[in-house]
Design a protein around this motif. Sequence first.
Motif: not given
Length: 127
Positions: A2-18
Amino acid sequence: AVRLIESGGGAVQAGGSLRLSCKASGDFAKVCMGWFRQAPGKQQEGVAVIYSGTGPVYYVGSVKGRFTISHDYAKNTLFLQMNSLKPEDTAIYYCAASVGRIRYSSDYSDPEKYNYWGQGTQVTVSS
């Protein structure tokens, strides 16, 4: 395995979205999956949990109305849409799956009830 692989993290300014994604191997059509996070110097906390056939079953109070958990079962992928991000959302976010360990609603946010974990993805929100 079984494997779980995350993606999509990063750096944003307050009020932003990810949007975080968690690609799962194996059949997770009938399990509980969730997102947890751990900020420096703080305990790991449950952020959002979804149960197959039921939908979202838990959000921690600080993210209600801002984060949305969803699951594309056809693609075996878990998502966390994060809007109106705040600096206090800065943490490493982990995808997790629980197979056979959830008995009570209080178990949803308990990391000890999850037996499969991803490697984590960093989310940094600047003010």
